[in-house]
Design an enzyme around this catalytic site. Structure first.
Site, PDB file in Angstrom:
ATOM      1  N   CYS A 118       0.825  -1.217   0.000  1.00  0.00           N
ATOM      2  CA  CYS A 118       0.000   0.000   0.000  1.00  0.00           C
ATOM      3  C   CYS A 118       0.859   1.267   0.000  1.00  0.00           C
ATOM      4  CB  CYS A 118      -0.915  -0.056   1.222  1.00  0.00           C
ATOM      5  SG  CYS A 118      -1.780   1.466   1.589  1.00  0.00           S
ATOM      6  N   CYS A 142      -0.057   3.838   2.666  1.00  0.00           N
ATOM      7  CA  CYS A 142       0.369   3.337   3.984  1.00  0.00           C
ATOM      8  C   CYS A 142       1.821   3.726   4.239  1.00  0.00           C
ATOM      9  CB  CYS A 142       0.229   1.815   4.060  1.00  0.00           C
ATOM     10  SG  CYS A 142      -1.458   1.214   3.905  1.00  0.00           S
TER      11      CYS A 142
END
Length: 101
Positions: free
Chosen positions: A25, A28
């Site tokens: 991600c 993230c």
């Protein structure tokens, strides 16, 4: 992990900040330094937990994580704030300050 996470949220005397994330991600990875900074700045006043949704899918399901990064803040066993997606450090910090009082 989900049960342990529930126990931590319920029994922690400190507010609990949870970052649900995954290795793949991009957003993230963008918020990771902010989460680390939060843990450092509020050491002793806040418990910061990172939960990898690929390794702990039951925890992600239990907390109804729809998108990552999902950030949640619990105080006194109750959810005080949650958001999904990358947000600036100052916004995270503001929510923590509200929860700490």
């Amino acid at each position: 992990m989900a049960q342990t996470l529930d126990d931590l949220i319920r029994t922690s005397e400190l507010p609990v900040f949870i970052d649900f994330w995954a290795d793949w991600c991009g957003p993230c990875k963008m918020v990771a330094p902010s989460v680390k900074q939060l843990a450092s700045e509020f050491k002793g006043k806040l418990t910061v937990v990172k939960v990898n949704v690929d390794q702990q899918p039951e925890a992600a399901a239990r907390f109804q994580v729809q998108g990552i990064p999902a950030l949640m803040l619990f105080a006194g066993g109750e959810l005080k704030w949650r958001t999904a997606g990358a947000i600036p450090y100052q916004q995270m910090r503001q929510e923590v300050l509200k929860a700490i009082g």
